[in-house]
Design an enzyme around this catalytic site. Structure first.
Site, PDB file in Angstrom:
ATOM      1  N   CYS A   9      15.632 -29.072  -1.769  1.00 12.32           N
ATOM      2  CA  CYS A   9      15.787 -29.781  -3.106  1.00 12.32           C
ATOM      3  C   CYS A   9      14.923 -30.806  -3.234  1.00 12.32           C
ATOM      4  O   CYS A   9      14.424 -31.471  -2.246  1.00 12.32           O
ATOM      5  CB  CYS A   9      17.243 -30.052  -2.928  1.00 12.32           C
ATOM      6  SG  CYS A   9      17.956 -30.645  -4.852  1.00 12.32           S
ATOM      7  N   ASP A 132      28.371 -31.960   0.939  1.00 11.72           N
ATOM      8  CA  ASP A 132      27.504 -32.883   1.179  1.00 11.72           C
ATOM      9  C   ASP A 132      28.429 -33.860   1.811  1.00 11.72           C
ATOM     10  O   ASP A 132      29.538 -34.246   1.814  1.00 11.72           O
ATOM     11  CB  ASP A 132      26.717 -33.270   0.053  1.00 11.72           C
ATOM     12  CG  ASP A 132      25.690 -33.995   0.200  1.00 11.72           C
ATOM     13  OD1 ASP A 132      25.111 -34.111   1.248  1.00 11.72           O
ATOM     14  OD2 ASP A 132      24.868 -34.459  -0.990  1.00 11.72           O
TER      15      ASP A 132
END
Length: 213
Positions: A9, A132
């Site tokens: 990412c 996360d």
């Protein structure tokens, strides 16, 4: 661990997109959040997206984006998935899915056991979940902070009805252990393959994917 899918990412340069694809990443992420060092303007993201080979999913990371902001991104960048990384409610996740016709991945921040209840809630409306580390209260970034949560929180738990991806503080050195402890079938990395904030390292990208596999 050969079935573990990797998402790289926060890509910002052609060489890094190519490095992620060449290493075997199955997802690449582009960030549309101005406070992030990985933020891309739409034209730049559209150019990078053209370099992504077939079979690698292109994901747009947004944070509490309005319909108008998402309209601009989706209209210009060929995408396979939207990642909602802010404080979007389950209702908002459903609205985005319905409006844009793209799969939605919802990020959920974890710091302690009580945070896990949100996973069940969002699994009812999102196509995928990104588990996360919860950002520090002082951070302006909802992710990409290089922080891990206690992976033991996920160990031995029944898994959720939607595919999920482990993120937060992963590096080439710890990703194999994180996969072992959590049973993750998908992992996401951003700052863990950088030489400086927002600057990916092609060698670290390759090392991360190899370690995850």
């Amino acid at each position: 661990m050969t079935n573990v899918a990797v998402k790289i990412c926060g890509l910002t340069a052609p060489d890094h997109v190519r490095a992620a694809a060449d290493a075997g990443a199955r997802y690449v992420g582009f960030v549309f959040f101005q406070k992030s060092p990985r933020h891309l303007e739409i034209d730049a993201a559209a150019s990078l997206a053209q370099l992504v080979p077939a079979g690698v999913a292109k994901v747009a990371l947004t944070v509490n984006a309005t319909d108008a902001e998402l309209d601009r991104v989706v209209a210009s960048v060929p995408l396979d998935m939207l990642q909602l990384h802010g404080k979007e409610t389950p209702q908002r996740v459903s609205e985005v899915r319905d409006r844009f016709g793209l799969p939605v991945m919802k990020a959920i921040g974890i710091a302690e056991a009580e945070d896990l209840s949100a996973i069940d809630l969002y699994s009812e409306v999102a196509d995928q979940l990104l588990i996360d580390a919860k950002p520090p209260r002082t951070s302006e970034l909802p992710g990409g902070n290089g922080l891990a949560f206690d992976w033991r929180l996920l160990a031995g738990r029944k898994y959720w009805q939607k595919p999920w991806m482990l993120a937060g503080g992963l590096t080439p050195d710890n990703v194999a252990e994180a996969i072992r402890m959590t049973g993750a079938k998908q992992v996401d990395v951003s700052s863990g393959v950088e030489s400086a904030p927002g600057l990916k390292d092609t060698i670290k990208i390759s090392e991360f994917v190899s370690a995850a596999h």
